[in-house]
Design a protein around this motif. Structure first.
Motif, PDB file in Angstrom:
ATOM      1  N   HIS A  55       0.824  -1.218   0.000  1.00  0.00           N
ATOM      2  CA  HIS A  55       0.000   0.000   0.000  1.00  0.00           C
ATOM      3  C   HIS A  55       0.854   1.261   0.000  1.00  0.00           C
ATOM      4  O   HIS A  55       1.674   1.466   0.884  1.00  0.00           O
ATOM      5  N   ARG A  56       0.627   2.080  -1.005  1.00  0.00           N
ATOM      6  CA  ARG A  56       1.320   3.359  -1.154  1.00  0.00           C
ATOM      7  C   ARG A  56       0.358   4.366  -1.758  1.00  0.00           C
ATOM      8  O   ARG A  56      -0.654   3.989  -2.354  1.00  0.00           O
ATOM      9  N   TRP A  57       0.722   5.641  -1.638  1.00  0.00           N
ATOM     10  CA  TRP A  57      -0.121   6.691  -2.201  1.00  0.00           C
ATOM     11  C   TRP A  57       0.732   7.907  -2.520  1.00  0.00           C
ATOM     12  O   TRP A  57       1.828   8.072  -2.000  1.00  0.00           O
ATOM     13  N   GLU A  58       0.168   8.740  -3.375  1.00  0.00           N
ATOM     14  CA  GLU A  58       0.814   9.995  -3.724  1.00  0.00           C
ATOM     15  C   GLU A  58      -0.261  10.927  -4.277  1.00  0.00           C
ATOM     16  O   GLU A  58      -1.182  10.478  -4.961  1.00  0.00           O
ATOM     17  N   ALA A  59      -0.133  12.206  -3.959  1.00  0.00           N
ATOM     18  CA  ALA A  59      -1.062  13.202  -4.485  1.00  0.00           C
ATOM     19  C   ALA A  59      -0.265  14.379  -5.017  1.00  0.00           C
ATOM     20  O   ALA A  59       0.704  14.814  -4.396  1.00  0.00           O
ATOM     21  N   THR A  60      -0.662  14.858  -6.174  1.00  0.00           N
ATOM     22  CA  THR A  60      -0.072  16.046  -6.768  1.00  0.00           C
ATOM     23  C   THR A  60      -1.212  17.050  -6.960  1.00  0.00           C
ATOM     24  O   THR A  60      -2.383  16.699  -6.762  1.00  0.00           O
ATOM     25  N   PRO A  61      -0.910  18.262  -7.377  1.00  0.00           N
ATOM     26  CA  PRO A  61      -2.004  19.210  -7.631  1.00  0.00           C
ATOM     27  C   PRO A  61      -2.929  18.773  -8.769  1.00  0.00           C
ATOM     28  O   PRO A  61      -4.008  19.320  -8.937  1.00  0.00           O
ATOM     29  N   ARG A  62      -2.527  17.771  -9.537  1.00  0.00           N
ATOM     30  CA  ARG A  62      -3.340  17.362 -10.687  1.00  0.00           C
ATOM     31  C   ARG A  62      -3.924  15.951 -10.595  1.00  0.00           C
ATOM     32  O   ARG A  62      -4.864  15.631 -11.324  1.00  0.00           O
ATOM     33  N   ALA A  63      -3.379  15.081  -9.710  1.00  0.00           N
ATOM     34  CA  ALA A  63      -3.850  13.699  -9.687  1.00  0.00           C
ATOM     35  C   ALA A  63      -3.584  13.025  -8.342  1.00  0.00           C
ATOM     36  O   ALA A  63      -2.757  13.471  -7.555  1.00  0.00           O
ATOM     37  N   VAL A  64      -4.304  11.925  -8.126  1.00  0.00           N
ATOM     38  CA  VAL A  64      -4.087  11.040  -6.984  1.00  0.00           C
ATOM     39  C   VAL A  64      -3.651   9.698  -7.553  1.00  0.00           C
ATOM     40  O   VAL A  64      -4.245   9.196  -8.516  1.00  0.00           O
ATOM     41  N   TYR A  65      -2.621   9.131  -6.953  1.00  0.00           N
ATOM     42  CA  TYR A  65      -2.040   7.873  -7.435  1.00  0.00           C
ATOM     43  C   TYR A  65      -1.969   6.920  -6.253  1.00  0.00           C
ATOM     44  O   TYR A  65      -1.408   7.253  -5.214  1.00  0.00           O
ATOM     45  N   THR A  66      -2.569   5.740  -6.382  1.00  0.00           N
ATOM     46  CA  THR A  66      -2.553   4.758  -5.291  1.00  0.00           C
ATOM     47  C   THR A  66      -2.104   3.397  -5.797  1.00  0.00           C
ATOM     48  O   THR A  66      -2.258   3.069  -6.973  1.00  0.00           O
ATOM     49  N   GLN A  67      -1.576   2.649  -4.874  1.00  0.00           N
ATOM     50  CA  GLN A  67      -1.236   1.243  -5.106  1.00  0.00           C
ATOM     51  C   GLN A  67      -1.746   0.503  -3.886  1.00  0.00           C
ATOM     52  O   GLN A  67      -1.422   0.871  -2.749  1.00  0.00           O
ATOM     53  N   SER A  68      -2.565  -0.508  -4.104  1.00  0.00           N
ATOM     54  CA  SER A  68      -3.160  -1.214  -2.974  1.00  0.00           C
ATOM     55  C   SER A  68      -3.392  -2.671  -3.339  1.00  0.00           C
ATOM     56  O   SER A  68      -3.199  -3.082  -4.468  1.00  0.00           O
ATOM     57  N   GLY A  69      -3.826  -3.410  -2.353  1.00  0.00           N
ATOM     58  CA  GLY A  69      -4.183  -4.797  -2.574  1.00  0.00           C
ATOM     59  C   GLY A  69      -3.410  -5.740  -1.696  1.00  0.00           C
ATOM     60  O   GLY A  69      -2.444  -5.370  -1.039  1.00  0.00           O
ATOM     61  N   TRP A  70      -3.874  -6.956  -1.695  1.00  0.00           N
ATOM     62  CA  TRP A  70      -3.202  -8.001  -0.942  1.00  0.00           C
ATOM     63  C   TRP A  70      -2.907  -9.119  -1.926  1.00  0.00           C
ATOM     64  O   TRP A  70      -1.810  -9.239  -2.409  1.00  0.00           O
ATOM     65  N   LEU A  71      -3.890  -9.900  -2.257  1.00  0.00           N
ATOM     66  CA  LEU A  71      -3.698 -10.930  -3.285  1.00  0.00           C
ATOM     67  C   LEU A  71      -3.830 -10.324  -4.679  1.00  0.00           C
ATOM     68  O   LEU A  71      -3.053 -10.611  -5.571  1.00  0.00           O
ATOM     69  N   ARG A  72      -4.832  -9.484  -4.852  1.00  0.00           N
ATOM     70  CA  ARG A  72      -5.048  -8.799  -6.127  1.00  0.00           C
ATOM     71  C   ARG A  72      -4.597  -7.357  -5.951  1.00  0.00           C
ATOM     72  O   ARG A  72      -5.198  -6.603  -5.201  1.00  0.00           O
ATOM     73  N   GLN A  73      -3.519  -6.996  -6.619  1.00  0.00           N
ATOM     74  CA  GLN A  73      -2.966  -5.657  -6.461  1.00  0.00           C
ATOM     75  C   GLN A  73      -3.439  -4.739  -7.580  1.00  0.00           C
ATOM     76  O   GLN A  73      -3.660  -5.185  -8.700  1.00  0.00           O
ATOM     77  N   GLU A  74      -3.576  -3.464  -7.230  1.00  0.00           N
ATOM     78  CA  GLU A  74      -4.127  -2.498  -8.170  1.00  0.00           C
ATOM     79  C   GLU A  74      -3.385  -1.174  -8.036  1.00  0.00           C
ATOM     80  O   GLU A  74      -3.067  -0.740  -6.935  1.00  0.00           O
ATOM     81  N   ARG A  75      -3.108  -0.554  -9.171  1.00  0.00           N
ATOM     82  CA  ARG A  75      -2.584   0.812  -9.219  1.00  0.00           C
ATOM     83  C   ARG A  75      -3.626   1.671  -9.916  1.00  0.00           C
ATOM     84  O   ARG A  75      -4.155   1.283 -10.953  1.00  0.00           O
ATOM     85  N   ARG A  76      -3.916   2.836  -9.313  1.00  0.00           N
ATOM     86  CA  ARG A  76      -4.904   3.728  -9.912  1.00  0.00           C
ATOM     87  C   ARG A  76      -4.381   5.149  -9.904  1.00  0.00           C
ATOM     88  O   ARG A  76      -3.781   5.586  -8.923  1.00  0.00           O
ATOM     89  N   ILE A  77      -4.618   5.837 -10.976  1.00  0.00           N
ATOM     90  CA  ILE A  77      -4.295   7.252 -11.090  1.00  0.00           C
ATOM     91  C   ILE A  77      -5.585   7.956 -11.495  1.00  0.00           C
ATOM     92  O   ILE A  77      -6.212   7.583 -12.489  1.00  0.00           O
ATOM     93  N   ALA A  78      -5.975   8.946 -10.707  1.00  0.00           N
ATOM     94  CA  ALA A  78      -7.196   9.682 -11.014  1.00  0.00           C
ATOM     95  C   ALA A  78      -6.883  11.166 -11.110  1.00  0.00           C
ATOM     96  O   ALA A  78      -6.380  11.758 -10.146  1.00  0.00           O
ATOM     97  N   PRO A  79      -7.151  11.773 -12.261  1.00  0.00           N
ATOM     98  CA  PRO A  79      -6.965  13.220 -12.370  1.00  0.00           C
ATOM     99  C   PRO A  79      -7.964  13.942 -11.468  1.00  0.00           C
ATOM    100  O   PRO A  79      -9.118  13.543 -11.368  1.00  0.00           O
ATOM    101  N   LEU A  80      -7.505  14.980 -10.801  1.00  0.00           N
ATOM    102  CA  LEU A  80      -8.374  15.698  -9.870  1.00  0.00           C
ATOM    103  C   LEU A  80      -9.475  16.477 -10.575  1.00  0.00           C
ATOM    104  O   LEU A  80     -10.466  16.849  -9.943  1.00  0.00           O
TER     105      LEU A  80
END
Length: 167
Positions: A80-105
Protein backbone atom coordinates in the motif's frame (compact mmCIF):
# COMPACT_ATOMS: atom_id res chain seq x y z
CA UNK A 1 4.57 -2.94 -26.94
CA UNK A 2 5.77 0.19 -25.12
CA UNK A 3 7.96 2.67 -26.85
CA UNK A 4 11.63 2.38 -25.69
CA UNK A 5 11.59 5.97 -24.43
CA UNK A 6 8.35 5.45 -22.46
CA UNK A 7 8.68 6.14 -18.74
CA UNK A 8 8.26 3.23 -16.34
CA UNK A 9 5.37 3.52 -13.89
CA UNK A 10 7.03 3.95 -10.50
CA UNK A 11 5.61 3.19 -7.08
CA UNK A 12 3.73 6.04 -5.41
CA UNK A 13 5.98 8.04 -3.07
CA UNK A 14 4.31 7.57 0.35
CA UNK A 15 3.66 4.57 2.56
CA UNK A 16 0.70 4.35 4.89
CA UNK A 17 1.21 4.70 8.65
CA UNK A 18 3.00 1.87 10.46
CA UNK A 19 -0.01 1.82 12.79
CA UNK A 20 -2.03 0.46 9.84
CA UNK A 21 -0.33 -2.86 10.67
CA UNK A 22 -2.19 -2.89 14.00
CA UNK A 23 -5.47 -1.94 12.31
CA UNK A 24 -5.20 -4.72 9.73
CA UNK A 25 -4.12 -7.23 12.39
CA UNK A 26 -7.15 -6.37 14.56
CA UNK A 27 -9.43 -6.73 11.51
CA UNK A 28 -7.87 -10.12 10.70
CA UNK A 29 -8.31 -11.31 14.28
CA UNK A 30 -11.95 -10.23 14.03
CA UNK A 31 -12.41 -12.44 10.97
CA UNK A 32 -10.74 -15.31 12.83
CA UNK A 33 -13.04 -14.76 15.82
CA UNK A 34 -16.13 -14.95 13.58
CA UNK A 35 -14.88 -18.22 12.09
CA UNK A 36 -14.22 -19.68 15.52
CA UNK A 37 -17.70 -18.63 16.73
CA UNK A 38 -19.15 -20.38 13.67
CA UNK A 39 -17.08 -23.43 14.65
CA UNK A 40 -18.53 -23.38 18.18
CA UNK A 41 -22.08 -23.08 16.78
CA UNK A 42 -21.41 -26.05 14.48
CA UNK A 43 -20.02 -27.95 17.46
CA UNK A 44 -23.19 -27.27 19.52
CA UNK A 45 -25.71 -27.92 16.71
CA UNK A 46 -24.04 -31.04 15.29
CA UNK A 47 -23.99 -34.18 17.41
CA UNK A 48 -21.84 -36.71 15.53
CA UNK A 49 -20.50 -39.93 17.05
CA UNK A 50 -16.99 -38.50 16.68
CA UNK A 51 -15.73 -34.93 17.01
CA UNK A 52 -12.69 -35.55 14.79
CA UNK A 53 -14.09 -33.45 11.92
CA UNK A 54 -14.80 -30.61 14.34
CA UNK A 55 -11.25 -30.68 15.69
CA UNK A 56 -9.74 -30.84 12.20
CA UNK A 57 -11.78 -27.90 10.92
CA UNK A 58 -11.01 -25.88 14.06
CA UNK A 59 -7.30 -26.62 13.70
CA UNK A 60 -7.28 -25.65 10.00
CA UNK A 61 -9.15 -22.39 10.76
CA UNK A 62 -6.85 -21.60 13.65
CA UNK A 63 -3.63 -22.22 11.68
CA UNK A 64 -4.87 -20.48 8.52
CA UNK A 65 -6.33 -17.60 10.55
CA UNK A 66 -3.11 -17.12 12.53
CA UNK A 67 -1.07 -17.13 9.32
CA UNK A 68 -3.50 -14.62 7.81
CA UNK A 69 -3.42 -12.37 10.91
CA UNK A 70 0.39 -12.35 10.91
CA UNK A 71 1.15 -12.33 7.18
CA UNK A 72 -1.60 -10.21 5.62
CA UNK A 73 -0.88 -6.94 7.48
CA UNK A 74 2.85 -7.18 6.69
CA UNK A 75 2.18 -7.82 3.02
CA UNK A 76 -0.41 -5.03 2.74
CA UNK A 77 1.98 -2.60 4.41
CA UNK A 78 4.66 -3.41 1.84
CA UNK A 79 2.22 -2.93 -1.05
CA UNK A 80 0.00 0.00 0.00
CA UNK A 81 1.32 3.36 -1.15
CA UNK A 82 -0.12 6.69 -2.20
CA UNK A 83 0.81 10.00 -3.72
CA UNK A 84 -1.06 13.20 -4.48
CA UNK A 85 -0.07 16.05 -6.77
CA UNK A 86 -2.00 19.21 -7.63
CA UNK A 87 -3.34 17.36 -10.69
CA UNK A 88 -3.85 13.70 -9.69
CA UNK A 89 -4.09 11.04 -6.98
CA UNK A 90 -2.04 7.87 -7.44
CA UNK A 91 -2.55 4.76 -5.29
CA UNK A 92 -1.24 1.24 -5.11
CA UNK A 93 -3.16 -1.21 -2.97
CA UNK A 94 -4.18 -4.80 -2.57
CA UNK A 95 -3.20 -8.00 -0.94
CA UNK A 96 -3.70 -10.93 -3.29
CA UNK A 97 -5.05 -8.80 -6.13
CA UNK A 98 -2.97 -5.66 -6.46
CA UNK A 99 -4.13 -2.50 -8.17
CA UNK A 100 -2.58 0.81 -9.22
CA UNK A 101 -4.90 3.73 -9.91
CA UNK A 102 -4.29 7.25 -11.09
CA UNK A 103 -7.20 9.68 -11.01
CA UNK A 104 -6.97 13.22 -12.37
CA UNK A 105 -8.37 15.70 -9.87
CA UNK A 106 -10.44 17.37 -12.58
CA UNK A 107 -12.59 14.23 -12.34
CA UNK A 108 -12.93 14.39 -8.54
CA UNK A 109 -16.50 14.68 -7.29
CA UNK A 110 -16.00 14.28 -3.54
CA UNK A 111 -13.11 13.96 -1.11
CA UNK A 112 -14.03 12.21 2.14
CA UNK A 113 -12.26 11.40 5.40
CA UNK A 114 -13.45 8.26 7.20
CA UNK A 115 -12.60 6.84 10.63
CA UNK A 116 -14.00 3.63 12.06
CA UNK A 117 -13.90 2.91 15.80
CA UNK A 118 -10.62 0.95 15.70
CA UNK A 119 -9.01 3.51 13.40
CA UNK A 120 -10.06 6.25 15.83
CA UNK A 121 -8.39 4.41 18.72
CA UNK A 122 -5.20 4.11 16.66
CA UNK A 123 -5.28 7.71 15.40
CA UNK A 124 -5.79 6.60 11.79
CA UNK A 125 -8.11 7.62 8.96
CA UNK A 126 -8.95 6.73 5.38
CA UNK A 127 -9.34 9.17 2.50
CA UNK A 128 -11.76 8.41 -0.33
CA UNK A 129 -11.75 10.33 -3.60
CA UNK A 130 -14.90 9.70 -5.61
CA UNK A 131 -14.40 10.32 -9.31
CA UNK A 132 -16.41 10.12 -12.48
CA UNK A 133 -14.91 6.71 -13.15
CA UNK A 134 -16.56 3.36 -13.73
CA UNK A 135 -13.76 1.81 -11.63
CA UNK A 136 -15.20 3.47 -8.52
CA UNK A 137 -13.62 5.62 -5.84
CA UNK A 138 -9.95 5.67 -4.89
CA UNK A 139 -9.34 4.81 -1.23
CA UNK A 140 -6.22 5.37 0.82
CA UNK A 141 -6.47 3.40 4.07
CA UNK A 142 -4.29 3.61 7.15
CA UNK A 143 -3.15 7.24 7.17
CA UNK A 144 -2.20 9.10 10.33
CA UNK A 145 -5.07 11.47 11.13
CA UNK A 146 -3.09 14.71 10.61
CA UNK A 147 -1.76 13.42 7.27
CA UNK A 148 -5.29 12.45 6.19
CA UNK A 149 -6.68 15.84 7.19
CA UNK A 150 -3.94 17.68 5.28
CA UNK A 151 -4.47 15.41 2.27
CA UNK A 152 -8.22 16.09 2.23
CA UNK A 153 -7.60 19.84 2.38
CA UNK A 154 -4.97 19.70 -0.38
CA UNK A 155 -7.06 17.47 -2.67
CA UNK A 156 -10.17 19.59 -2.16
CA UNK A 157 -8.27 22.79 -2.96
CA UNK A 158 -6.63 21.19 -6.00
CA UNK A 159 -9.95 19.80 -7.29
CA UNK A 160 -11.62 23.20 -6.91
CA UNK A 161 -8.70 24.91 -8.67
CA UNK A 162 -8.90 22.53 -11.67
CA UNK A 163 -10.87 24.31 -14.37
CA UNK A 164 -10.54 21.60 -16.98
CA UNK A 165 -13.52 19.40 -16.11
CA UNK A 166 -13.14 15.98 -17.71
CA UNK A 167 -16.50 14.67 -16.45
Amino acid sequence: MPHPASPVLRDPAHRVSRRALALWTIQAVGVLAVLLVAQVVWWVVDDPPSRTAHWLVALVWLVAGAAYAVGMPQWRYRVHRWEATPRAVYTQSGWLRQERRIAPLNRAQTVDLERGPVAQLLGLASVTVTTASAAGPIRIHGLDLPVAEQLVEALTAAAVAERDDAT
